[in-house]
Enzyme design. Sequence first.
Site, short mmCIF file in Angstrom:
data_model
loop_
_atom_site.label_atom_id
_atom_site.label_comp_id
_atom_site.label_asym_id
_atom_site.label_seq_id
_atom_site.Cartn_x
_atom_site.Cartn_y
_atom_site.Cartn_z
N SER A 145 0.82 -1.21 0.00
CA SER A 145 0.00 0.00 0.00
C SER A 145 0.86 1.26 0.00
O SER A 145 0.39 2.34 -0.38
CB SER A 145 -0.93 0.00 1.21
OG SER A 145 -0.18 0.06 2.41
N GLN A 146 2.11 1.15 0.44
CA GLN A 146 2.98 2.34 0.46
C GLN A 146 3.28 2.83 -0.95
O GLN A 146 3.44 4.04 -1.16
CB GLN A 146 4.27 2.04 1.21
CG GLN A 146 4.06 1.85 2.70
CD GLN A 146 5.34 1.55 3.45
OE1 GLN A 146 6.44 1.64 2.90
NE2 GLN A 146 5.23 1.20 4.71
N ASP A 293 1.42 -5.46 10.16
CA ASP A 293 2.43 -5.01 11.13
C ASP A 293 2.19 -5.55 12.54
O ASP A 293 3.09 -5.47 13.39
CB ASP A 293 2.48 -3.47 11.18
CG ASP A 293 3.28 -2.89 10.02
OD1 ASP A 293 4.01 -3.66 9.36
OD2 ASP A 293 3.16 -1.68 9.77
#
Length: 408
Positions: A145-146, A293
């Site tokens: 997504s980054q 994460d």
Amino acid sequence: MDISIQKSKLNNHQKIQITGSKSESNRLLLLQALYPQISINNVSNSDDSVLMRKALISETELIDIHHAGTAMRFLTAYFSIQKDRETVITGSPRMKERPIKILVDALKMLGAEITYLENDGFPPLKIKGRELTEHKVTLEANVSSQYISALLLIASKLENGLELTLKGKITSVPYINMTLSLLNSIGVETSFVENTISVKPNAANLEPQTLTVESDWSSASYFYGLIALSDVDTEITIGAYKNKSLQGDSVLADIYEKFGVTTTFLDESITLQKSSNIDINSVVELDLKNAPDIAQTIAVTVFGLGLECYMIGLHTLKIKETDRLVALKTELEKLGAEVIITDLSLHLKPSKTVNSNITIATYNDHRMAMAFAPLGLKVPIVIENADVVSKSYPQFWEDFKAIGFNLK
């Protein structure tokens, strides 16, 4: 610096304040660089956000972002639109092993001028900033997504905005929605319909405004781990959090109910309480594609509780600060666990004992250090290279000491 944790017991009814979300802070810092009339409160004090802020105000040609993966992705997009500026962006040896080709190719499709200085597809990069006039890009939907957020954050400054098409099943939707929500909050118009995301250009100056960053849910995960491994009725209050969060990791509140932890939302804070013991014969099944994460924290929690767990949606963990799946398997097995991994999953079998006085390697990964620390409630344990926590949570060890941990 190594830290030895002697078997500890939490002080009950403690209160901890955690600084702003690293994910929100880094997005808003970039938007502030594009729109200086924005002010930000409660910015993260993590290494990553400090590096991000320094890079954005630096006037030097060489930018070194060390281990900060988010900064590498976001700044690559940012410097691509800094007209007539030439920038070299580099990082740590591990950063030079982390792929960035997908983002670079997308930026080149928009007209960016970027070259690889060492290995194709990896940092360091040489970027010649220019005006980007193309506005259509297609990416595979399961990419980090980054990469997607990096493109969205600069989109309103492109002459024709951006139309981003995602092919396939989209992963990490909460992080994409976080970026779009922050864009909307400053006055940038966006849409996300099926697999197409659009951002309209915003040449006009936005209204001056102040935004407050919510505290970091990833950092809260370690306290969820602590409470899950504690005695019934142990509780802790942490702030500042919202009931409706932009952060995907806020799913912790639901997940940890499986481990007997109740979350009570108060005014700008949450109280975590071990409300019940759990059935040690239960099997936990989780899809963490939207919150990878927190996988390390959950794996350690499950191991400490002696449960069996299947986790999927972990494909992005292989390209983090370390290959987190391999690192988890290696360190958990030192403690006595039986772990099976694939490229996108982890299966932890139930364990009746936890080996004591084991030294946990952290692999320059902040989350390895913090995820394993709660096991200090069960057995003495040593965390190697413990100051790596500064990447996301600099006061982590001070906070653990304040709530009763015996650290040396």
